[in-house]
Design an enzyme around this catalytic site. Structure first.
Site, PDB file in Angstrom:
ATOM      1  N   ASP A  58       0.998  -1.239  -0.025  1.00 15.44           N
ATOM      2  CA  ASP A  58       0.095  -0.035   0.011  1.00 15.44           C
ATOM      3  C   ASP A  58       0.827   1.142  -0.127  1.00 15.44           C
ATOM      4  OD1 ASP A  58      -1.413  -2.096   0.876  1.00 15.44           O
ATOM      5  OD2 ASP A  58      -2.130  -1.302   2.711  1.00 15.44           O
ATOM      6  N   GLU A 240     -10.331  -2.410   4.543  1.00 15.48           N
ATOM      7  CA  GLU A 240      -8.926  -1.929   4.588  1.00 15.48           C
ATOM      8  C   GLU A 240      -8.765  -0.471   4.088  1.00 15.48           C
ATOM      9  OE1 GLU A 240      -6.504  -5.910   4.832  1.00 15.48           O
ATOM     10  OE2 GLU A 240      -6.523  -5.087   2.864  1.00 15.48           O
TER      11      GLU A 240
HETATM   12  C1  FRU Z   1      -3.911  -3.751   2.822  1.00 17.60           C
HETATM   13  C2  FRU Z   1      -3.058  -4.146   4.116  1.00 17.60           C
HETATM   14  C3  FRU Z   1      -3.375  -3.182   5.162  1.00 17.60           C
HETATM   15  C4  FRU Z   1      -2.486  -3.208   6.271  1.00 17.60           C
HETATM   16  C5  FRU Z   1      -1.299  -3.468   5.149  1.00 17.60           C
HETATM   17  C6  FRU Z   1      -0.341  -4.589   5.842  1.00 17.60           C
HETATM   18  O1  FRU Z   1      -2.990  -4.095   1.718  1.00 17.60           O
HETATM   19  O2  FRU Z   1      -3.664  -5.576   4.318  1.00 17.60           O
HETATM   20  O3  FRU Z   1      -4.695  -3.380   5.700  1.00 17.60           O
HETATM   21  O4  FRU Z   1      -2.224  -2.341   6.999  1.00 17.60           O
HETATM   22  O5  FRU Z   1      -1.714  -4.086   3.984  1.00 17.60           O
HETATM   23  O6  FRU Z   1       0.904  -4.552   4.920  1.00 17.60           O
END
Ligand code: FRU
Length: 528
Positions: A58, A240
């Site tokens: 992300d 998320e």
């Molecule tokens: C989304 C996610 C988030 C988390 C991160 C961990 O892709 O699962 O919810 O904070 O990636 O790398």
């Protein structure tokens, strides 16, 4: 998203990392890149952001400050699969050319550094800087893998950190965590924003398959304002990386609030995707305009995208970037030195249509700077049926921007579109079916796909085109981003052809189509 199989490795790595949190990581990345030519490996994006080496997911902490767009991102500097998360860091003067900076945030005894956001604390509400020298403040999720392993539910908590030197060095707040887990497994990804009417800092964060909104006057104590999500939107998986921001409806003075919520799994075309809601927000509660399920991007490879904060008022754009992958196969895509990239940055806007507010995504205008002047081809009006190859001159299709303006006179036209093809007859097909009223991306026979049974699929998006259709595509080594009719529909897709695509073929089934005009541009690479 935690990959269960990697968990023991994570624990081990975490134990090691706890002992070395403040050391800068060993810089193998650049030299590994050079071994095959800097940013020249097969499938390496040439005008998209990707880390020099190792794993990214992300985008995090998107903030503009003092002439720089910051892009922090979920990063694992020791491997090209997901692991103990850090915040990688890059800056850009123009959203296009990125400079890599050292890792910004390292895991510590409270856990890995999961997704979050960054703002400029202009009123020094948290007291980390001064009015003259406002600090950059990041809020992120501490993910504690040891607690998770122990079966506890309280392993995700929110922490803050600040920087007084434009994001170069960071100090974590000694009172972390600032928002403790109330006993909920998935409790993460805070996106902070200033709410002008209530004069408070707010966060929206993901909580199981809902979002929570909190407010604070000092970024250190947070009060729950409301929850949103029960019985509305898509719920195929956990929610998320939410975002919440106001946007003016084009051509009006109406301000609407837009909520972005990524969901995994639960995408209409399988895996990860980002839905959006429009509505009203008073600083306390979000009231949606309707209960429609809508997606910001119907392709399979745009996830966890959020928007930049602190964009100057004279610019006023709402700027977005996503992670260009899908958890269904992100850890196994066939890249070597690095894994995964960001989408091109996009400008979001809202239009009103038939009583609905529709989110529009357009490539940021700065991208036109990358058009190579010597590599531009204009195609004159012509009609075609069946398949017709079009010359793109000297332009390398794998690093190009393609614009098409179609008209279909023949109402029997079932389907029309564009094929990218190589000498092995591998094809990436972008099509519109008037009969089905839908767009589709067919990458079933597009090349390398053996790494995952979930990759070689057709993705579909409902759409009604009328008699005119504008397509705008960016092709970059292993991705195709399609913008239809000035951003009314977006489909972002990865593709891994065994050899480069060299042929551009138009097709129409069951009738005559006019290509009013087309323009192709070679795109310059952004890396030195
Ligand atoms: C989304 C996610 C988030 C988390 C991160 C961990 O892709 O699962 O919810 O904070 O990636 O790398």
């Amino acid at each position: 998203m935690i990959q269960p199989l990697e968990f023991p490795i994570c624990i081990l790595a975490f134990a090691i990392l706890l002992g070395s949190c403040n050391k800068s990581h060993v810089k193998t990345s650049r030299s590994e890149g050079i071994a095959s030519g800097y940013y020249n490996e097969q499938y390496r994006p040439q005008f998209h952001f990707s880390p020099e080496a190792h794993w990214m997911n992300d985008p995090n902490g998107l903030v503009y400050f003092d002439g720089e767009y910051h892009l922090f991102y979920q990063y694992y500097p020791d491997s090209s699969v997901w692991g103990p998360m850090h915040w990688g860091h890059a800056v850009s003067p123009d959203l296009i050319h990125w400079k890599h900076l050292p890792v910004a945030l390292y895991p510590d005894s409270l856990g890995y550094i999961f997704s979050g956001s960054a703002v400029i604390d202009l009123t020094n509400a948290a007291g980390f800087g001064s009015d003259e020298k406002p600090p950059m403040v990041a809020i992120f999720t501490y993910h504690n893998p040891i607690l998770e392993k122990s079966g506890s539910n309280v392993f995700q908590n929110q922490g803050i950190a600040f920087s007084l030197d434009k994001g170069r060095t960071w100090t974590k707040y000694s009172g972390n965590p600032v928002l403790k887990n109330p006993g909920i497994r998935d409790f993460r990804d805070p996106k902070m924003f200033w709410h002008a009417q209530t004069k408070k800092w707010e966060i929206i964060m993901a909580v199981n398959d809902r979002v929570h909104i909190y407010s604070s006057s000092n970024m250190k104590e947070w009060n729950l304002e409301s929850e949103f999500g029960m019985g509305i939107g898509a719920h195929g998986g956990v929610w998320e990386c939410p975002d919440l921001f106001p946007l003016k409806v084009e051509g009006t003075d109406i301000i609407k609030w837009v909520m972005l919520v990524s969901i995994n799994p639960g995408e209409p075309n399988s895996g990860s995707a980002t839905q959006y809601f429009t509505g009203e927000f008073d600083g306390h509660k979000f009231i949606p305009d309707n209960s429609n399920i809508r997606w910001i991007d119907w392709g399979r490879d745009d996830y966890a995208g959020v928007t930049w904060s602190n964009i100057p008022g004279r610019d006023g754009r709402r700027l977005f970037i996503g992670w260009m992958s899908n958890w269904e196969y992100a850890t196994v895509v066939p890249t070597t030195v690095w894994r995964n990239a960001a989408t091109i940055p996009r400008e979001l806007s809202l239009i009103a249509e038939n009583g609905n507010y529709i989110l529009i995504s357009k490539p940021v205008r700065e991208l036109t700077k990358l058009r190579s002047e010597s590599d531009t081809v204009s195609i004159k009006s012509q009609s075609f049926t069946g398949e017709k190859e079009i010359s793109t001159g000297e332009i390398s299709l794998m690093q190009s921007e393609l614009l098409f303006d179609f008209k279909f006179l023949d109402t029997r036209v079932d389907s029309l579109g564009i094929i990218l093809e190589n000498g092995l007859k591998e094809r990436f097909i972008t099509g519109y079916s008037a009969a089905q009223k839908q767009f589709y991306i067919d990458r079933r026979v597009s090349g390398n796909s053996g790494f995952s049974k979930n990759f070689a699929t057709i993705s579909k998006a409902p759409y009604f085109a009328g008699t005119d259709l504008k397509l705008h595509m960016f092709v970059d080594a292993s991705s195709v981003e399609l913008f239809v009719d000035d951003g009314r529909l977006v489909m972002t897709s990865l593709v891994f052809p065994t050899e480069k695509f060299t042929r551009l073929i138009l097709f129409s089934k069951n009738g005559n189509v006019i290509l009013n005009k087309a323009e192709f541009h070679g795109i310059e690479r952004i890396w030195p």
